[in-house]
Design a protein around this motif. Structure first.
Motif, PDB file in Angstrom:
ATOM      1  N   TRP A   1       0.841  -1.211   0.000  1.00 45.15           N
ATOM      2  CA  TRP A   1       0.000   0.000   0.000  1.00 45.15           C
ATOM      3  C   TRP A   1       0.872   1.256   0.000  1.00 45.15           C
TER       4      TRP A   1
ATOM      5  N   PHE B   1       1.154   3.458  -2.213  1.00 45.48           N
ATOM      6  CA  PHE B   1       0.440   4.625  -2.722  1.00 45.48           C
ATOM      7  C   PHE B   1      -1.020   4.533  -2.312  1.00 45.48           C
ATOM      8  N   ALA B   2      -1.465   5.523  -1.538  1.00 44.91           N
ATOM      9  CA  ALA B   2      -2.849   5.511  -1.071  1.00 44.91           C
ATOM     10  C   ALA B   2      -3.814   5.996  -2.144  1.00 44.91           C
ATOM     11  N   GLY B   3      -3.291   6.670  -3.157  1.00 47.85           N
ATOM     12  CA  GLY B   3      -4.141   7.137  -4.242  1.00 47.85           C
ATOM     13  C   GLY B   3      -4.424   8.622  -4.189  1.00 47.85           C
ATOM     14  N   SER B   4      -4.543   9.168  -2.980  1.00 50.77           N
ATOM     15  CA  SER B   4      -4.801  10.593  -2.820  1.00 50.77           C
ATOM     16  C   SER B   4      -4.534  10.986  -1.379  1.00 50.77           C
ATOM     17  N   GLN B   5      -4.477  12.294  -1.147  1.00 54.66           N
ATOM     18  CA  GLN B   5      -4.290  12.783   0.222  1.00 54.66           C
ATOM     19  C   GLN B   5      -5.443  12.336   1.112  1.00 54.66           C
TER      20      GLN B   5
ATOM     21  N   SER C   1      -7.340   9.707   0.777  1.00 51.07           N
ATOM     22  CA  SER C   1      -7.216   8.270   1.042  1.00 51.07           C
ATOM     23  C   SER C   1      -6.142   8.001   2.095  1.00 51.07           C
TER      24      SER C   1
END
Length: 204
Positions: free
Chosen positions: A144, A146-150, A152
């Motif tokens: 994990w 990269f969470a994808g966005s702030q 997230s």
């Protein structure tokens, strides 16, 4: 707040924010590395002195903060003071560029921030408990990264915090979260504290 010297935490500490408490385990680790690589008598001496501090902590475990502080004042403070003075005395005797000198300078830099544990029974000698709790996250972080966005990332941090809070309260996180999800849709928003881990009971 316990910390390991990582520069990324510097913004958390200031007069108007949190006070830093350093970690003796990180200090010890530097000397263990030197002793393993070189068999240094000075590194061994530091490790033995630090072991005395941990010996006191074994006696203090499970006692009240007041009793822990008294025990540390009587037994740990003389050892801590001696270790600090002894390290100052050893540093001029060795090459300033050696790994041992680096370990000593690291210790002398961190020890003033470790010292508060002597006067506060609710503090620990190290932050190993937090590090053990975070170990599964560190091991799995490639999964994990990269969470994808702030947003997230913030949600992930909240989820980790809730799970670890449940564990600290000796609650099965999966059972507690199942219990919460069964109730939260109809639960009043101003009474969310009723769903915290310490209010959970398998019978309810």
């Amino acid at each position: 707040m316990h910390a390991d010297g990582y520069a990324g935490f510097n913004g958390v500490f200031s007069k108007d924010k949190a006070s830093e408490v350093a970690c003796m385990a990180h200090i010890r680790r530097k000397f263990v590395d030197v002793f393993t690589a070189q068999g240094s008598a000075i590194a061994s001496g530091a490790i033995k002195r630090i072991a005395q501090l941990y010996g006191v902590e074994k006696q203090a475990r499970g006692q009240s903060p007041e009793a822990r502080m008294a025990l540390r004042q009587d037994n740990s403070k003389p050892v801590f003071d001696d270790l600090e003075d002894w390290l100052h005395a050893q540093l001029p005797k060795i090459s300033g560029k050696s790994p041992l000198a680096q370990a000593i300078r690291y210790a002398l830099n961190r020890m003033p921030k470790t010292r508060p544990y002597l006067d506060n029974g609710f503090l620990e000698l190290d932050n190993n408990t937090a590090e053990r709790a975070m170990k599964p996250v560190a091991i799995g972080r490639k999964n994990w990264m990269f969470a994808g966005s702030q947003r997230s990332g913030n949600s992930m941090a909240i989820a980790f915090t809730l799970i670890e809070t449940a564990k600290l309260n000796k609650i099965d996180p999966q059972a507690w979260l199942t219990w919460v999800l069964e109730r939260i849709a109809d639960h009043k928003i101003n009474r969310l504290d009723e769903l915290m881990p310490w209010n959970y009971s398998p019978e309810t």
